[in-house]
Design an enzyme around this catalytic site. Structure first.
Site: not given
Ligand code: MV4
Length: 449
Positions: A200, A202, A237, A288, A292, A295, A336
């Protein structure tokens, strides 16, 4: 509705799912490894089954053992959480063959999004913008060099089985091609058993902005706004927020429509996330899709005021969703809290939590499975809590987060709390002036006692 859900996971997400099941009147089964026998998900589930030793491959990743637990407890659905088997199409297939509902999309949808070239081809057909590139597998070095020249350096080489940064290489000129190609392919082969690669253009200094979507079994797909996840370190993350400080109403409309088209193109069922790269000119590109619950889902829950796990379970049971998108009415940020030492290259810091004082108060939420006396095992992810703050504006939300971080006291293990305190005070962060490369240049100051 389901009678009994087995939660094929551990930690805060297992507890998070149990909480919603209880509120819905659904019985719960926890599975646990020997290292997790004192975990709260074991304590709070209606039933618990030990499925093996600490090692994930012998417990949380072991399909036969999880299916045995389904069998003996007579569960009629399985919630995979995130990580572990959540995006394992074979596991979803085994569940279906066994006659239990896998709470998530079909094995085919998981496979289609798991292979990144197939996912991109699907998105092109759906009219979703993608980064220009090879548009397919690169057969060999010579073909790769030719394509890279046509696309124009800098380029990025990615593994079709990859995602989340593994098997990826950025190249600035043709001289690097051969060595980077070999390294990336070996890494992909070792990590995924698949060395298929694609190229791809960049995108420099992009933001990572993702859209939460939900689809039902009746063909409806809506979005629940974005999350800005640009604050990452080595593809991990650390902070997520909604709204993105970079977002505008027209951009949200365009990206939201693209995310819905992405979902509709595969008849998506369940909660999912469509990840985009956004450049400084506000061009956006599909990166992408995660099939699911993630988090960072509480950020969305806080700004739209709905329980996403509840919605996920309802669509898995066949319920229809209300056919409207959800726009943020407030601001939410998640930090987090990992058992890691931010002053020592974020090295994992497992061990005994000798004291634990959670932040509290208006607009403060803490999702955690730990408590004073809990031992953080060294075998799994190091996240021990998620601190989520919600306020009317981004500025108030950051101020609240600073206050909450000051109250958050963990002793016995090192945590990322001091890192977050410094980040909240950073001028560029406060101004919303950051991209995915921000943390690579962020300098943590030593702490004075
Ligand atoms: C990119 C990119 C720039 N241009 N693709 C990183 C993880 C994987 N999901 C894709 N990633 C990237 N893909 C193109 N064409 C930059 C990254 C990237 C990145 C993306 C999101 C969040 C953090 C990142 C850190 C480094 C690189």
């Amino acid at each position: 509705m389901f009678n009994k859900i087995l939660i094929a996971n551990r930690g805060e997400i297992a507890l998070r799912i149990i909480r919603t099941c209880k509120e819905m009147g659904v019985k719960t089964v926890a599975v646990y490894s020997k290292a997790d026998k004192d975990s709260l998900h074991v304590r709070f589930a209606d039933e618990a089954v030990c499925i093996g030793p600490a090692q994930s491959s012998e417990s949380y990743l072991n399909v036969p053992r999880i299916m045995a637990a389904v069998e003996i407890t007579n569960a009629d659905a399985v919630h995979p959480g995130y990580g572990f088997l959540a995006e394992n199409a074979d596991f979803a297939e085994v569940c279906t063959e066994y006659g239990v509902k896998f709470i998530g999309p079909s094995p085919q949808m998981i496979r289609q999004m798991g292979d990144k070239i197939t996912a991109k081809e699907t998105m092109i057909k759906a009219g979703v913008p993608v980064v220009p590139g090879s548009g397919g597998l690169i057969p060999d070095i010579e073909a790769g060099k030719k394509i890279a020249k046509e696309v124009g350096y800098p380029i990025i080489l990615k593994a079709t089985a990859g995602g989340g940064g593994k098997g990826m290489r950025v190249m600035w000129s043709e001289e690097e091609f051969e060595s980077q190609w070999n390294m990336a392919r070996n890494e992909a082969k070792a990590s995924f058993g698949n060395d298929g690669m694609y190229i791809e253009k960049f995108i420099e200094e992009p933001r990572h902005i993702e859209f939460q979507i939900i689809g039902d079994q009746h063909g409806n797909v809506v979005h629940l706004s974005e999350r800005d996840c640009s604050i990452q370190r080595r593809h991990q993350k650390l902070v997520e927020e909604c709204p993105s400080p970079f977002m505008t109403k027209p951009l949200r409309k365009k990206m939201g429509e693209a995310a819905i088209n992405a979902g509709k193109s595969i008849n998506y069922e369940g909660v999912g996330t469509v990840e985009f790269l956004v450049d400084k000119y506000k061009n956006f590109y599909f990166m992408e899709m995660n099939t699911r619950i993630q988090v960072e889902h509480p950020v969305t829950e806080e700004v739209i005021d709905h329980d996403l796990i509840k919605e996920q379970i309802k669509v898995a049971a066949g319920d229809k969703i209300a056919g409207k998108n959800y726009l943020p009415t407030m601001h939410a940020i998640e930090c987090r809290i990992n058992a890691e030492d931010p002053f020592n290259d974020f090295r994992p810091s497992p061990g005994n939590i000798t004291s634990f004082h959670s932040a509290k108060g208006h607009g403060v939420r803490v999702d955690t499975h730990v408590y004073a006396g809990y031992k953080v095992p060294p075998y799994y992810d190091s996240m021990i809590a998620k601190l989520i703050c919600r306020a009317q504006t981004r500025e108030e939300c950051i101020t609240k987060m600073e206050r909450a971080l000051d109250e958050f006291i963990v002793e016995g293990v090192k945590t990322t709390v001091p890192f977050h305190k410094q980040l909240m005070r950073n001028e560029d962060f406060r101004n919303g002036n950051f991209h995915t490369g921000f943390l690579a240049e962020f300098e943590l100051k030593p702490e004075k006692d």
